[in-house]
Design an enzyme around this catalytic site. Structure first.
Site, short mmCIF file in Angstrom:
data_model
loop_
_atom_site.label_atom_id
_atom_site.label_comp_id
_atom_site.label_asym_id
_atom_site.label_seq_id
_atom_site.Cartn_x
_atom_site.Cartn_y
_atom_site.Cartn_z
CE1 TYR A 139 -3.72 -2.24 0.26
CE2 TYR A 139 -2.78 -3.61 2.81
CZ TYR A 139 -3.01 -3.55 1.17
OH TYR A 139 -4.08 -4.54 1.60
CG HIS B 141 -10.21 -3.09 -4.34
ND1 HIS B 141 -10.45 -2.89 -3.51
CD2 HIS B 141 -10.72 -3.28 -5.32
CE1 HIS B 141 -11.66 -3.27 -3.29
NE2 HIS B 141 -12.22 -3.88 -4.33
C1 DQA Z 1 -7.82 -3.41 -0.89
C2 DQA Z 1 -7.73 -4.57 -1.00
C3 DQA Z 1 -8.40 -5.37 0.27
O1 DQA Z 1 -8.45 -6.68 0.06
C4 DQA Z 1 -7.94 -5.06 1.39
O2 DQA Z 1 -8.37 -5.91 2.87
C5 DQA Z 1 -8.05 -3.33 1.50
C6 DQA Z 1 -7.50 -2.37 0.53
C7 DQA Z 1 -7.16 -2.14 -1.79
O3 DQA Z 1 -7.05 -1.28 -1.24
O4 DQA Z 1 -6.17 -2.70 -2.34
O5 DQA Z 1 -7.48 -3.33 2.71
O6 DQA Z 1 -8.86 -2.82 -0.79
#
Ligand code: DQA
Length: 136
Positions: free
Chosen positions: A22, A95
């Site tokens: 992230y 995402h």
């Molecule tokens: C997310 C992907 C999801 O699977 C995960 O639980 C997240 C972040 C993303 O931004 O890639 O918390 O939404």
């Protein structure tokens, strides 16, 4: 244009958790960049780890488009899905990571079918791409 960016569970830990996935920036830093990008627009930012608060935010939203990263709620929250179905405002599922290249449980989204579209895998730019799509 009024844009509402909603982040769900654990997104407040962005910059601290799983930095390889992230990134190293905090959610506040990312939101500041989004705000600068959409300088001619009105941007509102909301984050909650509580499913019901996200439902209420969607139900009471006053904007032209919602950009929603529901985090793990994406994969199982029928409550958020029903909240999206309850409003006329278009919602784009976002995402940061490419969920389809990750664990099997992340391949399923219970909200995609009621969203206008889905953007995944572009890091913080996923939010910007989603916001820009409302202007097309
Ligand atoms: C997310 C992907 C999801 O699977 C995960 O639980 C997240 C972040 C993303 O931004 O890639 O918390 O939404």
């Amino acid at each position: 244009m009024k844009l509402l960016f909603i982040n769900g569970v654990n997104l407040n830990m962005t910059g601290i958790r799983e930095r390889g996935v992230y990134g190293t920036q905090s959610l506040d830093q990312i939101n500041a960049e989004i705000k600068a990008h959409f300088k001619g627009d009105e941007c509102e930012f909301f984050q909650s780890n509580i499913e019901g608060e996200i439902c209420t935010k969607i139900q009471t939203a006053d904007c032209d488009g919602i950009i929603l990263n529901a985090g793990a709620f994406t994969h199982y929250s029928y409550a958020i899905r029903d909240a999206i179905s309850s409003v006329k405002i278009p919602v784009i599922e976002v995402h940061m990571s490419n969920v389809h290249a990750r664990e099997e449980f992340r391949h399923q989204s219970v909200i995609s079918a009621v969203c206008k579209g889905v953007i995944a895998g572009f890091g913080k730019n996923s939010y910007i791409l989603a916001g820009e799509s409302f202007k097309l």
